[in-house]
Design a protein around this motif. Structure first.
Motif, PDB file in Angstrom:
ATOM      1  N   ASP A  62      39.324  29.499  45.947  1.00  0.00           N
ATOM      2  CA  ASP A  62      40.770  29.727  45.837  1.00  0.00           C
ATOM      3  C   ASP A  62      41.540  29.346  47.097  1.00  0.00           C
ATOM      4  N   SER A 109      46.019  28.173  38.050  1.00  0.00           N
ATOM      5  CA  SER A 109      44.681  27.944  38.618  1.00  0.00           C
ATOM      6  C   SER A 109      44.811  27.374  40.026  1.00  0.00           C
ATOM      7  N   GLN A 157      45.314  28.493  34.038  1.00  0.00           N
ATOM      8  CA  GLN A 157      45.619  29.704  34.808  1.00  0.00           C
ATOM      9  C   GLN A 157      44.303  30.387  35.169  1.00  0.00           C
ATOM     10  N   SER A 158      44.272  30.942  36.353  1.00  0.00           N
ATOM     11  CA  SER A 158      43.091  31.723  36.737  1.00  0.00           C
ATOM     12  C   SER A 158      43.485  33.115  37.234  1.00  0.00           C
ATOM     13  N   TRP A 160      44.222  33.987  40.091  1.00  0.00           N
ATOM     14  CA  TRP A 160      43.390  34.244  41.267  1.00  0.00           C
ATOM     15  C   TRP A 160      44.026  35.247  42.215  1.00  0.00           C
ATOM     16  N   SER A 164      40.799  37.928  40.532  1.00  0.00           N
ATOM     17  CA  SER A 164      39.909  37.696  39.400  1.00  0.00           C
ATOM     18  C   SER A 164      38.631  36.971  39.802  1.00  0.00           C
ATOM     19  N   GLU A 165      38.654  36.271  40.937  1.00  0.00           N
ATOM     20  CA  GLU A 165      37.462  35.533  41.369  1.00  0.00           C
ATOM     21  C   GLU A 165      36.650  36.295  42.407  1.00  0.00           C
TER      22      GLU A 165
END
Length: 290
Positions: A62, A109, A157-158, A160, A164-165
């Motif tokens: 990220d 993302s 989308q993530s 982040w 979420s990571e």
């Protein structure tokens, strides 16, 4: 003679006092304005988001997202500056624009090209100035920009910025940051009503094996729901202030969002739910002014 001399001394003291007051007052006002600026909810939210960006950016995948965040912030500041000059506003630094840019970057993302992030932020900022009622934006700018990015650029989308990571324990940073922001803008009824209705509906549908409800109760969907509740739903210009209206606002967001998720799946459901609640809030304001 003594009387005249006394009057001259009195006038001299008054002139000296006036000069001191004239010298002191601007400094006092400046300090007061600085304190007022530092205590604004927008600046508070901006600082929390910057800290969360730094924490989320610790994940190697990220780190590119931090560059995207910088591109989004620069785009928001320049665009808001240009619009501010055209509108002849006195204050040209846009803390609201920085918040919008950060939210856009934290949801997209981290692998999204920087120019897509900048374009998405540009759409969000323009929507804020075009779609207005009583000088306030109707739609949450970041939600509008992110929904447009899905439709126009097929952007991924993530979330982040919602950790979420990162390992599961890092969600504590999201909860602490969310608590600080929600408390500062006084939006707990709104955030809690959204989360309560959202998770109750998904649990019920999960027990009934209806649709893909189970997916929404896993990472990163839980992270995205928490980020939505604490950092997007709580936007003061596009949400109500009274507790009763806040509860309705949160329920509309959850019900519409879950309904969209059950019918179509995909990534748009949270944004559509929030924008639907924004439209209800704008209609409520419109009706109250007729």
């Amino acid at each position: 003679m003594n009387t005249n001399r006394g009057m001259e001394q009195t006038l001299s003291r008054q002139q000296t006092y006036s000069r001191k007051q004239t010298q002191v007052r601007p400094q006092g006002n400046t300090q007061k304005q600085q304190r007022k600026f530092l205590m604004t909810p927008k600046l508070y939210v901006m600082i929390v988001l910057i800290v969360m960006t730094a924490i989320a950016g610790m994940h190697a995948a990220d780190r590119q997202g931090i560059l995207n965040a910088c591109a989004a912030i620069v785009t928001a500041l320049l665009l808001d500056l240009l619009i501010g000059v055209l509108q002849k506003r006195n204050r040209l630094f846009s803390d609201g624009g920085v918040i919008t840019g950060l939210i856009v970057a934290l949801v997209l993302s981290s692998m999204t090209p920087w120019y897509i992030c900048a374009l998405t932020t540009g759409i969000a900022i323009v929507s804020k100035h075009v779609l207005k009622i009583k000088r306030k934006p109707i739609l949450n700018p970041a939600a509008f920009g992110l929904l447009a990015a899905i439709l126009l650029f097929s952007s991924g989308q993530s979330w982040w910025g919602a950790m979420s990571e990162l390992p599961i324990w890092s969600i504590a940073f999201l909860l602490v940051g969310g608590f600080l922001v929600t408390s500062r803008v006084n939006k707990f009824p709104q955030a809690f009503s959204f989360l309560a209705v959202y998770f109750i509906l998904l649990l019920l549908m999960g027990f009934l094996n209806f649709g893909q409800a189970g997916d929404a109760l896993r990472t990163p969907f839980i992270n995205s729901a928490l980020f939505m509740a604490f950092f997007m739903l709580t936007d003061p210009p596009t949400s109500p202030g009274k507790y009763k209206d806040q509860v309705v606002f949160g329920c509309i967001t959850a019900i519409v969002g879950v309904a969209i998720f059950m019918m179509f799946g995909g990534l748009t459901y949270l944004f559509i739910g929030l924008l639907a609640a924004n439209v209800w809030n704008a209609y409520r304001i419109y009706k109250s002014n007729i």
